[in-house]
Design a protein around this motif. Sequence first.
Motif, PDB file in Angstrom:
ATOM      1  N   VAL A  10       0.863  -1.183   0.000  1.00 22.77           N
ATOM      2  CA  VAL A  10       0.000   0.000   0.000  1.00 22.77           C
ATOM      3  C   VAL A  10       0.899   1.233   0.000  1.00 22.77           C
ATOM      4  N   THR A  11       0.720   2.097  -0.992  1.00 19.41           N
ATOM      5  CA  THR A  11       1.483   3.348  -1.011  1.00 19.41           C
ATOM      6  C   THR A  11       0.628   4.457  -0.403  1.00 19.41           C
ATOM      7  N   GLY A  12       1.292   5.470   0.129  1.00 15.73           N
ATOM      8  CA  GLY A  12       0.536   6.530   0.798  1.00 15.73           C
ATOM      9  C   GLY A  12      -0.092   6.013   2.070  1.00 15.73           C
ATOM     10  N   GLY A  15      -1.529   8.205   4.840  1.00 17.10           N
ATOM     11  CA  GLY A  15      -2.559   9.181   4.490  1.00 17.10           C
ATOM     12  C   GLY A  15      -3.915   8.779   5.044  1.00 17.10           C
ATOM     13  N   GLN A  16      -4.933   9.588   4.709  1.00 16.81           N
ATOM     14  CA  GLN A  16      -6.246   9.284   5.291  1.00 16.81           C
ATOM     15  C   GLN A  16      -6.889   8.039   4.699  1.00 16.81           C
ATOM     16  N   ILE A  17      -6.738   7.809   3.413  1.00 16.08           N
ATOM     17  CA  ILE A  17      -7.289   6.565   2.859  1.00 16.08           C
ATOM     18  C   ILE A  17      -6.539   5.376   3.451  1.00 16.08           C
ATOM     19  N   LEU A  41       4.233  -1.228   3.553  1.00 16.30           N
ATOM     20  CA  LEU A  41       3.766   0.155   3.507  1.00 16.30           C
ATOM     21  C   LEU A  41       4.844   1.031   2.888  1.00 16.30           C
ATOM     22  N   LEU A  42       4.477   1.736   1.825  1.00 17.85           N
ATOM     23  CA  LEU A  42       5.416   2.663   1.185  1.00 17.85           C
ATOM     24  C   LEU A  42       4.991   4.094   1.502  1.00 17.85           C
ATOM     25  N   GLU A  43       5.923   4.857   1.994  1.00 18.24           N
ATOM     26  CA  GLU A  43       5.670   6.279   2.262  1.00 18.24           C
ATOM     27  C   GLU A  43       6.885   7.090   1.825  1.00 18.24           C
ATOM     28  N   ILE A  44       6.695   8.381   1.724  1.00 18.05           N
ATOM     29  CA  ILE A  44       7.842   9.266   1.530  1.00 18.05           C
ATOM     30  C   ILE A  44       8.506   9.431   2.907  1.00 18.05           C
ATOM     31  N   PRO A  45       9.758   9.870   2.950  1.00 21.15           N
ATOM     32  CA  PRO A  45      10.447   9.926   4.248  1.00 21.15           C
ATOM     33  C   PRO A  45       9.651  10.653   5.340  1.00 21.15           C
ATOM     34  N   LEU A  87      -2.017   1.570  -5.124  1.00 21.53           N
ATOM     35  CA  LEU A  87      -1.251   2.808  -5.257  1.00 21.53           C
ATOM     36  C   LEU A  87      -2.152   3.989  -4.882  1.00 21.53           C
ATOM     37  N   VAL A  88      -2.028   4.365  -3.629  1.00 19.54           N
ATOM     38  CA  VAL A  88      -2.918   5.388  -3.073  1.00 19.54           C
ATOM     39  C   VAL A  88      -2.212   6.746  -2.996  1.00 19.54           C
ATOM     40  N   GLY A  89      -0.951   6.731  -2.619  1.00 19.92           N
ATOM     41  CA  GLY A  89      -0.195   7.980  -2.447  1.00 19.92           C
ATOM     42  C   GLY A  89      -0.035   8.701  -3.776  1.00 19.92           C
ATOM     43  N   ALA A  90      -0.367   9.976  -3.802  1.00 21.14           N
ATOM     44  CA  ALA A  90      -0.257  10.762  -5.026  1.00 21.14           C
ATOM     45  C   ALA A  90      -0.012  12.210  -4.639  1.00 21.14           C
ATOM     46  N   ARG A  91       0.302  13.000  -5.651  1.00 23.16           N
ATOM     47  CA  ARG A  91       0.540  14.414  -5.396  1.00 23.16           C
ATOM     48  C   ARG A  91      -0.764  15.152  -5.629  1.00 23.16           C
ATOM     49  N   VAL A 129      -4.801   1.531  -8.981  1.00 23.19           N
ATOM     50  CA  VAL A 129      -4.397   2.914  -8.737  1.00 23.19           C
ATOM     51  C   VAL A 129      -5.599   3.695  -8.218  1.00 23.19           C
ATOM     52  N   VAL A 130      -5.414   4.282  -7.030  1.00 23.64           N
ATOM     53  CA  VAL A 130      -6.450   5.093  -6.396  1.00 23.64           C
ATOM     54  C   VAL A 130      -6.077   6.577  -6.500  1.00 23.64           C
ATOM     55  N   GLY A 131      -4.783   6.864  -6.362  1.00 25.12           N
ATOM     56  CA  GLY A 131      -4.302   8.254  -6.339  1.00 25.12           C
ATOM     57  C   GLY A 131      -4.645   8.983  -7.629  1.00 25.12           C
ATOM     58  N   ASN A 187     -13.559   8.339 -17.335  1.00 18.26           N
ATOM     59  CA  ASN A 187     -12.520   8.809 -16.426  1.00 18.26           C
ATOM     60  C   ASN A 187     -13.078   8.955 -15.011  1.00 18.26           C
ATOM     61  N   HIS A 188     -12.253   8.757 -13.990  1.00 19.25           N
ATOM     62  CA  HIS A 188     -12.655   9.107 -12.623  1.00 19.25           C
ATOM     63  C   HIS A 188     -12.472  10.618 -12.473  1.00 19.25           C
ATOM     64  N   SER A 189     -13.447  11.345 -12.968  1.00 16.83           N
ATOM     65  CA  SER A 189     -13.381  12.807 -12.946  1.00 16.83           C
ATOM     66  C   SER A 189     -14.810  13.286 -13.146  1.00 16.83           C
ATOM     67  N   ALA A 237     -12.387  17.583   3.985  1.00 16.88           N
ATOM     68  CA  ALA A 237     -11.331  16.646   3.578  1.00 16.88           C
ATOM     69  C   ALA A 237     -11.953  15.701   2.569  1.00 16.88           C
ATOM     70  N   SER A 238     -11.117  15.106   1.706  1.00 17.87           N
ATOM     71  CA  SER A 238     -11.700  14.275   0.654  1.00 17.87           C
ATOM     72  C   SER A 238     -12.158  12.928   1.207  1.00 17.87           C
ATOM     73  N   SER A 239     -12.986  12.258   0.423  1.00 13.87           N
ATOM     74  CA  SER A 239     -13.534  10.942   0.782  1.00 13.87           C
ATOM     75  C   SER A 239     -12.391  10.019   1.169  1.00 13.87           C
ATOM     76  N   ALA A 240     -12.494   9.420   2.337  1.00 10.05           N
ATOM     77  CA  ALA A 240     -11.411   8.519   2.747  1.00 10.05           C
ATOM     78  C   ALA A 240     -11.962   7.133   3.058  1.00 10.05           C
TER      79      ALA A 240
HETATM   80  N1  LIG Z   1     -10.101   7.081  -7.371  1.00 10.34           N
HETATM   81  C1  LIG Z   1     -10.887   7.517  -6.413  1.00 10.34           C
HETATM   82  O1  LIG Z   1     -12.100   7.246  -6.424  1.00 10.34           O
HETATM   83  C2  LIG Z   1     -10.389   8.390  -5.289  1.00 10.34           C
HETATM   84  C3  LIG Z   1      -9.105   8.840  -5.271  1.00 10.34           C
HETATM   85  N2  LIG Z   1      -8.645   9.622  -4.237  1.00 10.34           N
HETATM   86  C4  LIG Z   1      -7.242  10.028  -4.306  1.00 10.34           C
HETATM   87  O2  LIG Z   1      -6.472   9.193  -3.431  1.00 10.34           O
HETATM   88  C5  LIG Z   1      -5.266   9.867  -3.106  1.00 10.34           C
HETATM   89  C6  LIG Z   1      -4.943   9.732  -1.620  1.00 10.34           C
HETATM   90  O3  LIG Z   1      -5.937  10.373  -0.853  1.00 10.34           O
HETATM   91  P1  LIG Z   1      -5.728  10.609   0.727  1.00 10.34           P
HETATM   92  O4  LIG Z   1      -5.295   9.360   1.398  1.00 10.34           O
HETATM   93  O5  LIG Z   1      -6.944  11.295   1.187  1.00 10.34           O
HETATM   94  O6  LIG Z   1      -4.517  11.642   0.688  1.00 10.34           O
HETATM   95  P2  LIG Z   1      -3.514  12.033   1.859  1.00 10.34           P
HETATM   96  O7  LIG Z   1      -2.846  13.289   1.424  1.00 10.34           O
HETATM   97  O8  LIG Z   1      -4.179  11.948   3.187  1.00 10.34           O
HETATM   98  O9  LIG Z   1      -2.448  10.848   1.818  1.00 10.34           O
HETATM   99  C7  LIG Z   1      -1.572  10.660   0.761  1.00 10.34           C
HETATM  100  C8  LIG Z   1      -0.322  10.002   1.339  1.00 10.34           C
HETATM  101  O10 LIG Z   1       0.515   9.639   0.249  1.00 10.34           O
HETATM  102  C9  LIG Z   1       1.836   9.862   0.644  1.00 10.34           C
HETATM  103  N3  LIG Z   1       2.680   9.934  -0.561  1.00 10.34           N
HETATM  104  C10 LIG Z   1       2.872  10.987  -1.374  1.00 10.34           C
HETATM  105  N4  LIG Z   1       3.767  10.671  -2.344  1.00 10.34           N
HETATM  106  C11 LIG Z   1       4.114   9.384  -2.131  1.00 10.34           C
HETATM  107  C12 LIG Z   1       5.015   8.513  -2.780  1.00 10.34           C
HETATM  108  N5  LIG Z   1       5.735   8.893  -3.827  1.00 10.34           N
HETATM  109  N6  LIG Z   1       5.144   7.259  -2.301  1.00 10.34           N
HETATM  110  C13 LIG Z   1       4.441   6.856  -1.206  1.00 10.34           C
HETATM  111  N7  LIG Z   1       3.590   7.659  -0.542  1.00 10.34           N
HETATM  112  C14 LIG Z   1       3.428   8.901  -0.997  1.00 10.34           C
HETATM  113  C15 LIG Z   1       1.787  11.121   1.483  1.00 10.34           C
HETATM  114  O11 LIG Z   1       2.921  11.249   2.313  1.00 10.34           O
HETATM  115  C16 LIG Z   1       0.494  10.909   2.251  1.00 10.34           C
HETATM  116  O12 LIG Z   1       0.732  10.246   3.491  1.00 10.34           O
HETATM  117  C17 LIG Z   1      -5.444  11.307  -3.586  1.00 10.34           C
HETATM  118  O13 LIG Z   1      -4.765  11.423  -4.833  1.00 10.34           O
HETATM  119  C18 LIG Z   1      -6.936  11.423  -3.800  1.00 10.34           C
HETATM  120  O14 LIG Z   1      -7.246  12.398  -4.746  1.00 10.34           O
HETATM  121  C19 LIG Z   1      -9.446   9.949  -3.188  1.00 10.34           C
HETATM  122  C20 LIG Z   1     -10.749   9.530  -3.155  1.00 10.34           C
HETATM  123  C21 LIG Z   1     -11.317   8.742  -4.220  1.00 10.34           C
END
Ligand SMILES: NC(=O)C1=CN([C@@H]2O[C@H](COP(=O)(O)OP(=O)(O)OC[C@H]3O[C@@H](n4cnc5c(N)ncnc54)[C@H](O)[C@@H]3O)[C@@H](O)[C@H]2O)C=CC1
Length: 329
Positions: A10-12, A15-17, A41-45, A87-91, A129-131, A187-189, A237-240
Amino acid sequence: MTRTPVNVTVTGAAGQIGYALLFRIASGHLLGADVPVKLRLLEIPQGLKAAEGTAMELDDCAFPLLRGIDITDDPNVAFDGANVALLVGARPRTKGMERGDLLEANGGIFKPQGKAINDHAADDIRVLVVGNPANTNALIAQAAAPDVPAERFTAMTRLDHNRAISQLAARTGAAVSDIKRLTIWGNHSATQYPDIFHATVGGRNAAEVVDDEKWLADEFIPTVAKRGAAIIEARGASSAASAANAAIDHVHTWVNGTAEGDWTSMGIPSDGSYGVPEGLISSFPVTCKDGAYEIVQGLDINEFSRTRIDASVKELEEERDAVRGLGLI
Ligand SMILES: NC(=O)C1=CN([C@@H]2O[C@H](COP(=O)(O)OP(=O)(O)OC[C@H]3O[C@@H](n4cnc5c(N)ncnc54)[C@H](O)[C@@H]3O)[C@@H](O)[C@H]2O)C=CC1
Ligand SMILES: O=C([O-])CC(=O)C(=O)O
């Protein structure tokens, strides 16, 4: 019988998800109540310490199926032997950021992760991919993994699918479990198209039950497509939890199959079906069986649907062209 644990990356993770997701994976909801898992678990430092805190809490749950947790900031370690990768973590998009900047920043995440998956993951790797932007991030990761079959890279539209079912249930007074064969296209948009023309409510055609094209065009579709923004507005905050739930549903269905007579929605590499250009990662109606998915074929697409599918696919083509221009695919 002792089963070999499945490696789930799990990346990110901090984060909240991640916080809503990891406990459900560890308790058996992702793969099944008899499948042991090892978490990577993969995270940035900067996220490592919080990920360690979450790992402490996972330990404190004493989940019988959880056979280990590794935490790292190195994708090569995180994806080593991975069977499932979320793949949850994204910019996220920040103020003043142009779309091109967003795609480029995410390319810097998903391209190396795709390469690490290519080089280190298990042969049966399945990627969700979720991010965001999820479809195009999945395309970037997939393009960086030429040795992995393209169809193993998927993007999440299951949250949109679940949102649409819930809205349709509310409108028709039916139970959620009575609604089948709903489809999210594209698209998820905000351009996504939730399609009820082939859906059923208690066995009857959903569009006929609703019988209100104005509601469909002016309420149902925008409500579903803009639900993410409405949640951000309401929650700050976004859907988690609902996103984590949808990620669990997506992988569970992919691995364990769709119910007889039903289908689900997944963002998957197009094979050209329904006029969606081959290779684009677009949402389709799919059935799953024996760990593989298939696009539902032969649906009649009426004019109302065609225009909307085409608009979302056009957006996906633009995103693809932009990341191609940036040398990310
Ligand atoms: N496809 C979908 O239906 C949905 C997608 N999302 C997306 O999911 C993503 C995550 O959402 P949240 O958990 O709320 O965000 P968040 O900001 O709470 O957590 C994201 C985490 O990813 C980490 N991260 C950033 N770059 C990374 C990398 N290169 N490698 C590993 N970890 C990294 C951050 O340090 C942070 O802990 C966002 O892009 C959001 O837009 C959110 C809801 C629905
Ligand atoms: O925009 C976001 O981060 C949230 C999102 O994708 C959604 O809730 O569908």
